[in-house]
Design an enzyme around this catalytic site. Sequence first.
Site, mmCIF file in Angstrom:
data_model
loop_
_atom_site.group_PDB
_atom_site.id
_atom_site.type_symbol
_atom_site.label_atom_id
_atom_site.label_comp_id
_atom_site.label_asym_id
_atom_site.label_seq_id
_atom_site.Cartn_x
_atom_site.Cartn_y
_atom_site.Cartn_z
ATOM 1 N N CYS B 50 0.793 -1.118 -0.022
ATOM 2 C CA CYS B 50 -0.004 0.154 -0.381
ATOM 3 C C CYS B 50 0.855 1.253 0.017
ATOM 4 C CB CYS B 50 -0.968 -0.081 1.197
ATOM 5 S SG CYS B 50 -0.156 -0.592 2.831
ATOM 6 N N ASN B 51 2.513 1.164 0.141
ATOM 7 C CA ASN B 51 2.933 2.627 0.257
ATOM 8 C C ASN B 51 3.549 1.966 -0.650
ATOM 9 O OD1 ASN B 51 1.945 3.670 2.343
ATOM 10 N ND2 ASN B 51 3.268 2.389 3.716
ATOM 11 N N MET B 193 -13.236 3.002 21.961
ATOM 12 C CA MET B 193 -11.565 2.588 22.483
ATOM 13 C C MET B 193 -11.069 1.274 23.153
ATOM 14 S SD MET B 193 -9.878 5.110 21.330
ATOM 15 C CE MET B 193 -8.400 5.899 22.040
#
Lengths: 270, 425
Positions: B50-51, B193
């Site tokens: 993805c990068n 959270m």
Amino acid sequence: MEIILFELALTFYFAATIVCVLELFKGAAATSRIMHWIVIAGFILHTANIIARYVISGHIPIANLHEASSFFAWCIVLLFLFLEYRYKVGLLGSFIMPIVFALMLISSMLPRKTEPLSPVLQSNWLGIHTVLAFIGDAAFAMAFGVGIMYLVQEHYLKSKHLGGLFNRLPSLQILDEINYKLISLGFPLFTLAIITGALWAENAWGSYWRWDPKEVWSLITWLIYALILHVRITVGWRGKRAAILSIIGFCAVLFTFFGVNFLLKGLHSF
Amino acid sequence: MKTVVIGLNHKTADIELREKLAFNGDKLEEGLLKIRALPEIKESLIISTCNRVEIYLTAEDADKAYESIKDFLADFFSIKKGSLDNALYVHKNTEAVKHIFRVASSLDSMIVGEPQILGQIKDAFEFALERKTTGVILNRLLKKAISVAKRTRTETKIAENAVSISFAAIELAKKIFTDLSEKAFMLLGAGEMAELAAKHLISIGVKDIVVANRTYERGCDLAKEFNGRAIKFENFISELVHSDILICSTGAKDYVINKDQMHEVMKKRKNKPVFIIDISVPRNIDPEINNLNNVYLYDVDNLQGVVESNILERQKEARKAEDIVEEEVETFKRWLASLDSVPTVVALRDMAESIKKEEIEKLMNRNPNIEEKDRKAIESMANSIINKLIHPPTIALKEDSEDKDILIATIIRLYGLNGEDNAKK
């Protein structure tokens, strides 16, 4: 021969201490393995030295302060190697080996002559009483080292500055656990040492307890460790408090061991 | 032969372009086979994450290869060729070697030291191996890149410290407790959270989770999801006596527990350590509580502080890793160089051997009464002559020198060796 062995052991412990202290600042897996082998080499030479002295003198070599310090150091190394093997906690050596080296250094500076035992020491009690006391003291010495490790790690966690040794020191829980185990091992041995000492005193001097400085300081030490175990079990003084108490306790051990001999003369100064 | 990498990453291309150029699913195979079919390209391999999207290849002419890859990408992903100009980078030879070493060691990643990239490279390599698109050079390069990555990881600490808040919290917990899976956890608040935290805890093997929420039903729902237990919010303080780790994320405007209450809890726990993570803003736990013995309280800012110092630490370590990469690039360069001279050395020797053979045959034909014994002597003399003659150039070729390319070309020309023929051998 035995002198060479002693000097060699001292040198190896010195090297191990240097490596350990370097490890504190540098930190690499390789140094810790090197340290391990240096300690083992030192331990083997040290053991040979003790055996040699036994052969020469014909009695267990704990008759003067030189031999006693050396034997004390030997017990600590023995326990240390066992703990290393059993728990594999990081940096333990960095906190223990300096103690060992200091004891050996003190030992090296004391008169080393092997002398015939004074009549009062010629007894089977000598071996039993002293070996119990020294293994107990060695456990207390380890608890002292582990206690310092605890305080360092606790300081990192509380202050929230996680630099330096934080990553390499083990968890608080394991340090506290080891500390507890060591004191639980040391305390009964130390108690037995006092009991056997009393029995021997009765045998040799005709009374169980004579308030000789060594006896008094042993009692103080015993009370400190009894207190440590007591407050842990009843009110849960664990962790930081236990660590601080085990440091205080070891100071009492050291005073009983050296302070009494150097500063306060009594029946027990041999 | 040139080693080339053509690609783009998170520094040169935005997410939109990276998405468009991603070789995912069947596209990877299709793309790889199409690249192999390009005449300019010998070996090839695609890394697509993805990068980053990177194509590693070997070619005689790097510039031609670059142009044809650009054409291929524009065509394959149906985008304008011009839109690639600013995004694509090209590294050749040593630079390409250094690039893959850095990528594999996670020095070129968005988060230095992240562990995924190495796995992705291994997968990409395996994929290419199975389709036989790589050859001598890329195989060696990729194997080396993987070993360099392992070396940087073991010899430096680039991957050691947690760089996200949740990992930092787990790392802290591990320095307080030995085995987290046997510890009792309490989630105070059942919001997003808390849910994230619970997932994280389950993944590391935690079994004992208690949820305390203002709305009891919501707490029950969350507890059910994780095989945990829900309790009434009012009871959380008494339950805290049995919890080792408290993760607090309620929406309360004020502290839900103060120092005196916590002190009572600690007495009842016989001072067993408690780790409290307060991720709520505003804070829900009185910061004074951190001063109690055996209580370790971290709020969001504390955790953020840990993460930041960890990132700094990793950057320091990254410098050491760069040195390792430089060192390994040098070794690889030497290997690449020796590769080039080998065919020339072989050609030189072959030429000498064939001259020797020819001349001895001529001699034998002219003087048929030469005895076998003498023939042997003549042959051994011829051998020493050719060995002595080709020894210096052979040594020169094998040596590592700056002008090796020129040297090889010169020898080929001086001795009339046909370089191209020899390269095929």
